[in-house]
Design an enzyme around this catalytic site. Sequence first.
Site, PDB file in Angstrom:
ATOM      1  NE  ARG A 246      -3.832  -1.096   9.819  1.00 53.07           N
ATOM      2  CZ  ARG A 246      -2.688  -0.533   9.330  1.00 53.07           C
ATOM      3  NH1 ARG A 246      -2.733   0.716   9.345  1.00 53.07           N
ATOM      4  NH2 ARG A 246      -1.685  -1.047   9.043  1.00 53.07           N
TER       5      ARG A 246
ATOM      6  CE  LYS B  24      -2.060  -0.832   3.890  1.00 56.98           C
ATOM      7  NZ  LYS B  24      -1.589  -2.213   4.317  1.00 56.98           N
TER       8      LYS B  24
ATOM      9  NE  ARG C  19       7.357  -2.723   6.130  1.00 59.21           N
ATOM     10  CZ  ARG C  19       5.922  -2.698   6.170  1.00 59.21           C
ATOM     11  NH1 ARG C  19       5.378  -1.915   5.298  1.00 59.21           N
ATOM     12  NH2 ARG C  19       5.455  -3.029   7.194  1.00 59.21           N
TER      13      ARG C  19
ATOM     14  NE  ARG D 190       1.880  -4.763  11.404  1.00 58.24           N
ATOM     15  CZ  ARG D 190       2.825  -4.272  10.726  1.00 58.24           C
ATOM     16  NH1 ARG D 190       3.812  -4.729  10.675  1.00 58.24           N
ATOM     17  NH2 ARG D 190       2.264  -3.189  10.078  1.00 58.24           N
TER      18      ARG D 190
HETATM   19  P1  ADP Z   1       2.301  -1.960   3.146  1.00 65.00           P
HETATM   20  O1  ADP Z   1       2.401  -0.223   2.891  1.00 65.00           O
HETATM   21  O2  ADP Z   1       1.212  -2.417   2.583  1.00 65.00           O
HETATM   22  O3  ADP Z   1       2.483  -2.276   4.552  1.00 65.00           O
HETATM   23  P2  ADP Z   1       4.796  -1.696   1.667  1.00 65.00           P
HETATM   24  O4  ADP Z   1       4.409  -0.711   0.430  1.00 65.00           O
HETATM   25  O5  ADP Z   1       5.646  -1.178   2.871  1.00 65.00           O
HETATM   26  O6  ADP Z   1       3.441  -2.367   2.417  1.00 65.00           O
HETATM   27  O7  ADP Z   1       5.376  -2.823   1.109  1.00 65.00           O
HETATM   28  C1  ADP Z   1       5.799  -4.073   2.136  1.00 65.00           C
HETATM   29  C2  ADP Z   1       7.371  -4.383   1.796  1.00 65.00           C
HETATM   30  O8  ADP Z   1       7.120  -5.138   0.318  1.00 65.00           O
HETATM   31  C3  ADP Z   1       8.319  -3.412   1.362  1.00 65.00           C
HETATM   32  O9  ADP Z   1       9.650  -3.804   1.626  1.00 65.00           O
HETATM   33  C4  ADP Z   1       8.293  -3.228   0.124  1.00 65.00           C
HETATM   34  O10 ADP Z   1       9.505  -2.549  -0.664  1.00 65.00           O
HETATM   35  C5  ADP Z   1       8.057  -4.606  -0.827  1.00 65.00           C
HETATM   36  N1  ADP Z   1       7.066  -4.586  -1.983  1.00 65.00           N
HETATM   37  C6  ADP Z   1       6.012  -3.633  -2.176  1.00 65.00           C
HETATM   38  N2  ADP Z   1       5.309  -3.876  -3.258  1.00 65.00           N
HETATM   39  C7  ADP Z   1       6.115  -4.938  -3.767  1.00 65.00           C
HETATM   40  C8  ADP Z   1       5.962  -5.920  -4.960  1.00 65.00           C
HETATM   41  N3  ADP Z   1       4.904  -5.516  -6.061  1.00 65.00           N
HETATM   42  N4  ADP Z   1       6.698  -6.604  -5.160  1.00 65.00           N
HETATM   43  C9  ADP Z   1       7.754  -7.007  -4.239  1.00 65.00           C
HETATM   44  N5  ADP Z   1       7.893  -6.425  -3.032  1.00 65.00           N
HETATM   45  C10 ADP Z   1       7.108  -5.313  -2.766  1.00 65.00           C
HETATM   46  P1  AMP Z   2       1.259   0.853   8.897  1.00 63.36           P
HETATM   47  O1  AMP Z   2       2.643   1.535   8.941  1.00 63.36           O
HETATM   48  O2  AMP Z   2       0.172   1.231   8.122  1.00 63.36           O
HETATM   49  O3  AMP Z   2       1.776  -0.703   8.733  1.00 63.36           O
HETATM   50  O4  AMP Z   2       0.795   0.787  10.455  1.00 63.36           O
HETATM   51  C1  AMP Z   2       1.520   0.386  11.627  1.00 63.36           C
HETATM   52  C2  AMP Z   2       0.996   0.091  12.729  1.00 63.36           C
HETATM   53  O5  AMP Z   2       0.248   1.316  13.062  1.00 63.36           O
HETATM   54  C3  AMP Z   2      -0.346  -0.634  12.857  1.00 63.36           C
HETATM   55  O6  AMP Z   2       0.129  -1.972  12.944  1.00 63.36           O
HETATM   56  C4  AMP Z   2      -1.171  -0.264  13.857  1.00 63.36           C
HETATM   57  O7  AMP Z   2      -0.893  -0.555  15.096  1.00 63.36           O
HETATM   58  C5  AMP Z   2      -1.125   1.390  13.784  1.00 63.36           C
HETATM   59  N1  AMP Z   2      -1.896   1.971  12.819  1.00 63.36           N
HETATM   60  C6  AMP Z   2      -1.826   2.303  11.579  1.00 63.36           C
HETATM   61  N2  AMP Z   2      -3.171   2.986  11.038  1.00 63.36           N
HETATM   62  C7  AMP Z   2      -4.112   2.553  11.843  1.00 63.36           C
HETATM   63  C8  AMP Z   2      -5.309   2.730  11.861  1.00 63.36           C
HETATM   64  N3  AMP Z   2      -5.918   3.298  10.829  1.00 63.36           N
HETATM   65  N4  AMP Z   2      -6.067   2.207  13.023  1.00 63.36           N
HETATM   66  C9  AMP Z   2      -5.711   1.570  13.907  1.00 63.36           C
HETATM   67  N5  AMP Z   2      -3.989   1.404  14.187  1.00 63.36           N
HETATM   68  C10 AMP Z   2      -3.470   1.854  12.893  1.00 63.36           C
END
Ligand code: ADP
Ligand code: AMP
Length: 214
Positions: free
Chosen positions: A88, A13, A127, A171
Site C-alpha cells: 500500500r 480487490k 459492504r 481512507r
Molecule cells: P476491497 O477488498 O477492494 O476493499 P471488496 O472486495 O470488499 O473491496 O468490495 C467492496 C464492496 O463492494 C463489497 O461489499 C463487495 O461485495 C462489493 N463489490 C465488489 N465488487 C463489486 C462489483 N464489481 N460490483 C458491485 N459491488 C461490488
Molecule cells: P483492508 O481490509 O485491505 O481494507 O484493510 C483495512 C485496514 O487495514 C486499512 O485501512 C489499514 O489501516 C490496514 N492495512 C491493511 N493492509 C495494510 C498495508 N499493506 N499497509 C498498512 N496498513 C494496512
Amino acid sequence: MKIIMLGAPGAGKGTQAKMIAEKYGVPHVSTGDIFRSNIKGGTELGKLAKSYMDQGQLVPDDVTIQMLLDRISQDDCAKGYILDGFPRTIPQAESLTKALDDRREMIDYAIDVDVPDEAIVNRMSGRRACVGCGATYHIVYNAPKTENICDVCGEKLILRDDDKPETVQKRLSVYHEQTQPLIDYYNNEGILVSVDGTKDLKDVFADIVAMLEA
Ligand code: ADP
Ligand code: AMP
C-alpha cells in the site's frame, strides 16, 4: 502464480482475490484480514493495528512489511499467492521486490481494479463482513442468502467500523496519497494490468481470467 491486487478501498480487490485464489488453488493473503484476526484475538499487534485502522490510517510500514514477509514464507505460499491490500506504500513495494529478488522470484501481475471515488462510498456503506470467517458481501450487489447471516459459516454480518462514511473519505485520501503511486511503480516494472472494476463482479472476474489465460 504470484499476483498483487491494487485499487482503492472498496474497489473489489478482496472479492476478486478470493475468486482467483479459489480457481487457481493458491492462498488469498489479505493484510487487512490478518490485522482483523489479530484484533479479534486481542494480540499486541491487533491493538496497535486497530489504533490506525479506526482512524482510516495505514498501519506503519515496518510492522506490516515484516508480517507480510513472514506470511508469504509459509509452506502454503510456495506455489504462489494473491496479495490483497499489500503493498500500500512505495517502501512496502520496494521491500517486497527486494525480498523476492533475494529468492530469485518475481510477481507475475499487479492487477489494478479501477473504480472512481464516486462509486466507492456506495460500495463501502453496503459492504457487510462476517464476524466469524471474514467473508464479505454487499447488501445489493452480492447479497447473502439470508439477510445479515454468512452463507459460509452462519455467523452474523456487520458493517465494519472503518466502512462508516467519515472513515471511508479518510481512507480514500490516504489511498490517493500513498497507494496510487504504486500504479506507476508496477507499470514501470512492466507487470501492471488494469480492469474496469465498475462492471458486475462476475464480468470483472471474467476479464481477469481472460487476461491471465491469454
Ligand atoms: P476491497 O477488498 O477492494 O476493499 P471488496 O472486495 O470488499 O473491496 O468490495 C467492496 C464492496 O463492494 C463489497 O461489499 C463487495 O461485495 C462489493 N463489490 C465488489 N465488487 C463489486 C462489483 N464489481 N460490483 C458491485 N459491488 C461490488
Ligand atoms: P483492508 O481490509 O485491505 O481494507 O484493510 C483495512 C485496514 O487495514 C486499512 O485501512 C489499514 O489501516 C490496514 N492495512 C491493511 N493492509 C495494510 C498495508 N499493506 N499497509 C498498512 N496498513 C494496512
